[in-house]
Design an enzyme around this catalytic site. Structure first.
Site, PDB file in Angstrom:
ATOM      1  CD  GLU A 176     -95.818  -1.724 -21.966  1.00  0.00           C
ATOM      2  OE1 GLU A 176     -96.719  -2.218 -22.661  1.00  0.00           O
ATOM      3  OE2 GLU A 176     -94.625  -2.029 -22.092  1.00  0.00           O
ATOM      4  CD  GLU A 178     -89.842  -3.536 -18.949  1.00  0.00           C
ATOM      5  OE1 GLU A 178     -89.854  -3.795 -20.159  1.00  0.00           O
ATOM      6  OE2 GLU A 178     -90.870  -3.532 -18.248  1.00  0.00           O
ATOM      7  CG  ASP A 205     -83.726  -3.797 -24.430  1.00  0.00           C
ATOM      8  OD1 ASP A 205     -84.248  -2.737 -24.840  1.00  0.00           O
ATOM      9  OD2 ASP A 205     -84.371  -4.851 -24.280  1.00  0.00           O
TER      10      ASP A 205
HETATM   11  C1  XIL Z   1     -91.661  -8.940 -22.974  1.00  0.00           C
HETATM   12  C2  XIL Z   1     -90.821 -10.175 -22.694  1.00  0.00           C
HETATM   13  O1  XIL Z   1     -89.471  -9.855 -22.813  1.00  0.00           O
HETATM   14  C3  XIL Z   1     -91.193 -11.262 -23.656  1.00  0.00           C
HETATM   15  O2  XIL Z   1     -90.484 -12.435 -23.340  1.00  0.00           O
HETATM   16  C4  XIL Z   1     -92.680 -11.479 -23.577  1.00  0.00           C
HETATM   17  O3  XIL Z   1     -93.086 -12.395 -24.449  1.00  0.00           O
HETATM   18  C5  XIL Z   1     -93.437 -10.213 -23.875  1.00  0.00           C
HETATM   19  O4  XIL Z   1     -93.028  -9.245 -22.971  1.00  0.00           O
HETATM   20  N1  XIL Z   1     -92.309  -4.034 -21.829  1.00  0.00           N
HETATM   21  C6  XIL Z   1     -92.562  -4.800 -20.717  1.00  0.00           C
HETATM   22  C7  XIL Z   1     -92.131  -6.202 -20.676  1.00  0.00           C
HETATM   23  O5  XIL Z   1     -93.041  -4.256 -19.714  1.00  0.00           O
HETATM   24  O6  XIL Z   1     -92.999  -6.997 -19.901  1.00  0.00           O
HETATM   25  C8  XIL Z   1     -91.994  -6.779 -22.056  1.00  0.00           C
HETATM   26  O7  XIL Z   1     -91.418  -8.055 -21.918  1.00  0.00           O
HETATM   27  C9  XIL Z   1     -91.162  -5.887 -22.929  1.00  0.00           C
HETATM   28  C10 XIL Z   1     -91.779  -4.543 -23.073  1.00  0.00           C
END
Ligand code: XIL
Length: 357
Positions: A166, A274, A276
């Site tokens: 990010e 990631e 969802d």
């Molecule tokens: C999120 C996790 O799901 C949480 O449990 C944590 O507290 C914060 O991070 N983008 C990412 C992930 O790259 O690392 C993030 O994960 C969600 C958004």
């Protein structure tokens, strides 16, 4: 179903180690009436994935739950620690490193023959608070120490690292105004990749981000960033598209497919890292919203599969019982299995896409 009986069945499903059983053979015994097949009854996703990897984010603290652990091992070929490998988790106090939870996941993966996707060496969202107070020279030294120690520790155990997560800005062009950019300047990204390569020459190294999945400014900035790294000979192997989608405002699948193609054309691997899909803001009956979610999962996975360099798809969890979405965005049902571990249309959408249908 009569209400009292429905409550009983749901209770049995939730308390049975394998969720709601079909065929009368579940741990809940003959009282359990099959509603939707459980995570342990449906075909394993990874069996249909061919040469592509299907993965899920997991939490170390949940791997002691046998139903959770069995589901992970059944369906997924690789796992991403949801937070256990983030710097802020490992080194909350400077110089005191706790790799316990990350080791739990690495050891679970080893036991079950799964690969590990390390996540994430450099992320503004989970950096130790003490890093803020360092001078630029100290910050540079501390970051190098972290990358070398962490990537070095998991050398041979982590197959791919999200090296930088990010770094592209949301509202404005260019890089995010993060603590890394402020202290180290733009070169921190290339440097992080070089250090990670030295620390673990066998791991694939990825840049990972959200909001640039389809077309638009952030997608173009992400493309420009990784194209520049590649052009400069920085050791980057691929790009992760997070794919946290809201069904009510998602990018067109054609744009996602085109973006995957242009990133792959740079000679980079691409993964969906990631995924969802939030449905709380969709209107309509629950079944309609779940079906739409299933179509989105299907179409995005299918878009990845059309590009040979799109080598992996990771979901950010697998059951609606454990998802970061509820706390980050509000109550939702974003994953493949419901809270009782039963397969949703989202699961079948993914399975059908993997099977090429
Ligand atoms: C999120 C996790 O799901 C949480 O449990 C944590 O507290 C914060 O991070 N983008 C990412 C992930 O790259 O690392 C993030 O994960 C969600 C958004």
């Amino acid at each position: 179903m009569e209400f009292g009986r429905l409550v009983l069945v749901l209770f049995l499903c939730l308390s049975a180690s394998q969720g709601c059983g079909g065929g009368g053979a579940s741990a809940a015994g003959p009282t359990a009436v099959p509603l939707m097949p459980s995570v342990m009854e449906v075909d394993p996703l990874k069996a249909s994935a061919g040469s592509r990897l299907v993965g899920a984010a997991v939490q170390a603290s949940l791997l002691g739950d046998t139903a959770y652990a069995a589901a992970v091992a059944r369906h997924f070929a690789w796992v991403t620690p949801e937070y256990e490998m983030k710097w802020g988790q490992i080194e909350r106090t400077r110089g005191v490193r706790n790799y316990g939870p990350a080791d739990t996941i690495a050891s679970f993966a080893r036991t079950h023959g799964l690969q590990v996707r390390g996540h994430a060496l450099v992320w503004h969202g989970d950096t130790p608070a003490w890093f803020e107070a360092l001078s630029p020279a100290e910050a540079s030294h501390a970051l190098e120490d972290h990358i070398r120690t962490t990537a070095g520790r998991y050398r041979g155990q982590v197959n791919a690292w999200d090296v930088v997560n990010e770094a592209v800005a949301d509202g404005a062009p260019g890089l995010r105004d993060s603590v890394y950019l402020r202290k180290l300047g733009t070169s921190y990204i290339a440097e992080a990749f070089r250090m990670a390569r030295e620390a673990d020459p066998s791991a694939l190294l990825f840049y990972n981000d959200y909001g640039g999945e389809g077309a638009g400014r952030k997608s173009d900035d992400t493309y420009a960033l990784v194209a520049g790294l590649k052009r400069d000979g920085v050791p980057i192997d691929g790009v992760g598209l997070q794919m946290h989608l809201d069904a009510s405002s998602r990018p067109p699948v054609a744009d996602i497919a085109a973006n995957i193609r242009r990133l792959a054309a740079l000679g980079l691997m691409v993964n969906i890292s990631e995924m969802d899909v939030r449905i709380a803001r969709l209107s309509g009956a629950s079944s309609t919203r779940l079906d739409e979610q299933g179509r989105i999962y299907h179409d995005v996975v299918a878009a990845c599969l059309t590009e040979p360099r799109c080598h992996a798809i990771t979901f950010w969890g697998f059951t609606d019982r454990h998802s970061w979405i509820d706390s980050a965005f509000g109550p939702d049902d974003p994953l493949l299995f419901d809270e009782a571990y039963r397969a949703k249309p989202a699961f079948y959408g993914v399975l059908e896409a993997l099977r090429g249908r």
